[in-house]
Scaffold this motif. Sequence first.
Motif, PDB file in Angstrom:
ATOM      1  N   THR A 164      39.397  38.327  36.457  1.00 34.54           N
ATOM      2  CA  THR A 164      39.653  38.847  37.809  1.00 34.54           C
ATOM      3  C   THR A 164      40.303  37.792  38.700  1.00 34.54           C
ATOM      4  OG1 THR A 164      37.734  40.296  37.628  1.00 34.54           O
ATOM      5  CG2 THR A 164      38.555  39.850  39.844  1.00 34.54           C
ATOM      6  N   GLY A 165      41.500  38.117  39.211  1.00 36.01           N
ATOM      7  CA  GLY A 165      42.185  37.229  40.134  1.00 36.01           C
ATOM      8  C   GLY A 165      42.856  36.032  39.497  1.00 36.01           C
ATOM      9  N   ALA A 166      42.880  35.929  38.163  1.00 33.35           N
ATOM     10  CA  ALA A 166      43.464  34.761  37.501  1.00 33.35           C
ATOM     11  C   ALA A 166      44.966  34.675  37.779  1.00 33.35           C
ATOM     12  CB  ALA A 166      43.214  34.825  35.997  1.00 33.35           C
ATOM     13  N   GLY A 167      45.502  33.449  37.757  1.00 32.47           N
ATOM     14  CA  GLY A 167      46.881  33.212  38.158  1.00 32.47           C
ATOM     15  C   GLY A 167      47.913  33.935  37.322  1.00 32.47           C
ATOM     16  N   SER A 168      47.638  34.185  36.058  1.00 34.92           N
ATOM     17  CA  SER A 168      48.593  34.885  35.202  1.00 34.92           C
ATOM     18  C   SER A 168      48.133  36.307  34.888  1.00 34.92           C
ATOM     19  CB  SER A 168      48.791  34.098  33.901  1.00 34.92           C
ATOM     20  OG  SER A 168      49.392  32.857  34.168  1.00 34.92           O
ATOM     21  N   ASN A 169      47.203  36.830  35.676  1.00 31.45           N
ATOM     22  CA  ASN A 169      46.725  38.202  35.516  1.00 31.45           C
ATOM     23  C   ASN A 169      47.734  39.134  36.195  1.00 31.45           C
ATOM     24  OD1 ASN A 169      45.374  40.653  35.449  1.00 31.45           O
ATOM     25  ND2 ASN A 169      43.403  39.799  36.116  1.00 31.45           N
ATOM     26  N   ASP A 170      48.875  39.299  35.549  1.00 30.39           N
ATOM     27  CA  ASP A 170      50.000  40.016  36.167  1.00 30.39           C
ATOM     28  C   ASP A 170      49.728  41.498  36.391  1.00 30.39           C
ATOM     29  OD1 ASP A 170      51.536  37.693  36.202  1.00 30.39           O
ATOM     30  OD2 ASP A 170      52.289  38.052  34.176  1.00 30.39           O
ATOM     31  N   GLY A 171      48.796  42.070  35.635  1.00 28.93           N
ATOM     32  CA  GLY A 171      48.493  43.494  35.778  1.00 28.93           C
ATOM     33  C   GLY A 171      47.347  43.771  36.733  1.00 28.93           C
ATOM     34  N   ASP A 172      46.773  42.689  37.322  1.00 31.54           N
ATOM     35  CA  ASP A 172      45.643  42.802  38.254  1.00 31.54           C
ATOM     36  C   ASP A 172      44.451  43.513  37.632  1.00 31.54           C
ATOM     37  OD1 ASP A 172      47.064  41.503  40.318  1.00 31.54           O
ATOM     38  OD2 ASP A 172      48.093  43.368  40.808  1.00 31.54           O
ATOM     39  N   TYR A 173      44.185  43.193  36.384  1.00 35.08           N
ATOM     40  CA  TYR A 173      43.022  43.740  35.667  1.00 35.08           C
ATOM     41  C   TYR A 173      41.745  43.099  36.198  1.00 35.08           C
ATOM     42  CZ  TYR A 173      39.814  44.363  31.668  1.00 35.08           C
ATOM     43  OH  TYR A 173      38.741  44.658  30.857  1.00 35.08           O
ATOM     44  N   SER A 174      40.658  43.874  36.197  1.00 37.52           N
ATOM     45  CA  SER A 174      39.365  43.333  36.615  1.00 37.52           C
ATOM     46  C   SER A 174      38.243  44.071  35.908  1.00 37.52           C
ATOM     47  CB  SER A 174      39.188  43.471  38.139  1.00 37.52           C
ATOM     48  OG  SER A 174      37.922  42.983  38.536  1.00 37.52           O
ATOM     49  N   ASN A 175      37.403  43.304  35.202  1.00 34.74           N
ATOM     50  CA  ASN A 175      36.219  43.867  34.569  1.00 34.74           C
ATOM     51  C   ASN A 175      35.141  42.783  34.601  1.00 34.74           C
ATOM     52  OD1 ASN A 175      34.201  44.483  32.523  1.00 34.74           O
ATOM     53  ND2 ASN A 175      35.599  46.121  31.851  1.00 34.74           N
ATOM     54  N   LYS A 176      34.066  43.023  35.332  1.00 31.07           N
ATOM     55  CA  LYS A 176      33.044  42.005  35.513  1.00 31.07           C
ATOM     56  C   LYS A 176      32.368  41.626  34.200  1.00 31.07           C
ATOM     57  CE  LYS A 176      33.667  41.593  39.919  1.00 31.07           C
ATOM     58  NZ  LYS A 176      34.390  40.385  40.386  1.00 31.07           N
ATOM     59  N   ASP A 177      32.240  42.593  33.282  1.00 33.41           N
ATOM     60  CA  ASP A 177      31.632  42.274  31.982  1.00 33.41           C
ATOM     61  C   ASP A 177      32.491  41.256  31.227  1.00 33.41           C
ATOM     62  OD1 ASP A 177      29.550  44.004  32.457  1.00 33.41           O
ATOM     63  OD2 ASP A 177      30.510  45.700  31.442  1.00 33.41           O
ATOM     64  N   PHE A 178      33.813  41.480  31.277  1.00 33.87           N
ATOM     65  CA  PHE A 178      34.721  40.536  30.629  1.00 33.87           C
ATOM     66  C   PHE A 178      34.618  39.160  31.290  1.00 33.87           C
ATOM     67  CE2 PHE A 178      38.851  38.378  30.707  1.00 33.87           C
ATOM     68  CZ  PHE A 178      39.073  38.206  29.343  1.00 33.87           C
ATOM     69  N   ASP A 179      34.638  39.131  32.620  1.00 30.63           N
ATOM     70  CA  ASP A 179      34.542  37.857  33.336  1.00 30.63           C
ATOM     71  C   ASP A 179      33.275  37.098  32.929  1.00 30.63           C
ATOM     72  OD1 ASP A 179      36.839  38.630  34.672  1.00 30.63           O
ATOM     73  OD2 ASP A 179      35.801  39.202  36.522  1.00 30.63           O
ATOM     74  N   LYS A 180      32.175  37.827  32.841  1.00 26.90           N
ATOM     75  CA  LYS A 180      30.881  37.193  32.517  1.00 26.90           C
ATOM     76  C   LYS A 180      30.912  36.616  31.101  1.00 26.90           C
ATOM     77  CE  LYS A 180      25.905  38.305  32.558  1.00 26.90           C
ATOM     78  NZ  LYS A 180      25.564  38.188  31.131  1.00 26.90           N
ATOM     79  N   LEU A 181      31.465  37.369  30.163  1.00 27.37           N
ATOM     80  CA  LEU A 181      31.506  36.903  28.773  1.00 27.37           C
ATOM     81  C   LEU A 181      32.392  35.664  28.630  1.00 27.37           C
ATOM     82  CD1 LEU A 181      31.729  40.400  27.077  1.00 27.37           C
ATOM     83  CD2 LEU A 181      29.910  38.712  26.683  1.00 27.37           C
TER      84      LEU A 181
END
Length: 550
Positions: free
Chosen positions: A470-487
């Motif tokens: 979430t919010g990463a500099g190369s996250n060009d598609g603006d994807y966000s999933n808290k489960d992914f971030d946590k893992l």
Amino acid sequence: MRLSRRTRLAGVALIAASSLTLAACGGGSDDKSEGGGGGGSTDKVISVYGTNPQNPLIPTATNEVGGGDPLDNLFSGLVAYNTDGSVTNEVAESIEPNEDSTVWTVKLKDDWKFTDGTPVTADSFVKAWNYGANPKNKQLNNYFFYPIKGTDEVGNTEKGSDTVSGLKVLDDTSFSITLKEPESDFPLRLGYSAYMPVPDSAYDESGKITKEYGDAPIGNGPYKLTKSGWEKNKQISLEPNPDYKGVHKPKNGGLVFKFYNSTDSAYTDVQSGNLDVLDQVPPSALTTFESDSAIKAYNEPGSSFSSFTIPERLEHFKGEEGELRRAAISMAINRPEITEKIFNNARTPASDFTSPVLDGWTDKVPGNEVLKFNPDEAKKKWAEADKISKWDGKFELAYNNDGAGNKEFSEAMANQIKNTLGIDAAPKAYPTFDELRTVITDRTIKTPFRTGWQADYPSMLNYLGPIYATGAGSNDGDYSNKDFDKLVSEASAASDDERYKLISEAQSVLLKDLPAIPLWYQNATAVTTTDLKDFKFNWKQKPDYYALTK
């Protein structure tokens, strides 16, 4: 069982047998026969393929290869990467952890200088990192600072502070880095350009890095800009830095990154001796380049990952409907057919979001069946999505025309999607990588677009966090999933098998959501002039530029 690097490369050979057959015949062996360790002139300037940088040449502002390749030669960090991806201290004398690896103390060598003659100090690093993490400066590489205490989950300083609380200058040649969580291999990332030092002369009175500096940066690396430097839309010229103290001392008289609008024209220039190195081979030459007597050829398994991104904001690609459509499109693509017919098996169909040449890689990530060609299931999922909201648009895939094979594979893939799903699908060309990246980063692009990843440092997490968190500099598609971030966060703190287990779980989340559609792993292919010596691909699938001679 974890795989050693050598075993992993053998694993790729089983996947891409025909590619390795080609590699065995490649011109790389010719290079070895010439000694591979020198013999060429140290005065000759080497011309290499490049593209016009998208952004100013500031370490925290560049996240694409057009600017990244010159930056890697203009700057040196705390560590340097060896050809095989292992690290060695560069500016750092030592990088020592505390007992739980949450605080790292850095001691610098005391004889390093920038090319303006000023010393490289602890403040040169800390000030540059603070600048990169300060949200007011809008630096694309801010994400790389997220592990450090005093930043938020996307790498910005907390509450917009000017400084990162986890960074402390201890004296002129030492500083400490306090992390949010234990990270056992934190130094591994410190050779990436986002962590490079910047001299005081880069900043204006208000503390901003100036446009003049971005056009003509002063670094501390193996090379410095020549007087002509960066000639926009033409080339960037570098010459050896006589004061360089590191492990990549130039063995040539300089480098010129020549910009091209197509790899076909660059290939022709190599054949005619007007360009020394092209580090990718256009599809038009893939069946002939290894038998072309006018050039030397190189072909071996590589670390680059190719995909295309479907932005979260596009209509019909959100929620349950979007999940069904993304899976349908992925299963409508016949990757083996494209890699064979377009790339002559110089690509390997992807089974995950990383690369087979990395520690911990596996082709058995749960959920990766969505990456296999399955037209019946694709049609079924598309129909299910239509029941939620009827499709009424045109599926366009944007690509840059100056990259090898982009036009060809985009046309082939659009045809496969069109034929399988019975929808209007077509490629959409942008002339240059710079132009495509501009509409991607300013979020004005209205279509899916081709993407890829060349690792910043040799870790599977570098293929995941900077692109999909979430919010990463190369996250060009603006994807966000808290489960992914946590893992991903938990994997950063873990080690060995537990780390790889968490990475696999994180990838399963991506395979369900498909913020990007994985396509293939790219073989490292290149051509050089016949008089070029000492060419070798490094872990990053790039030449060791400093070692090239002729």
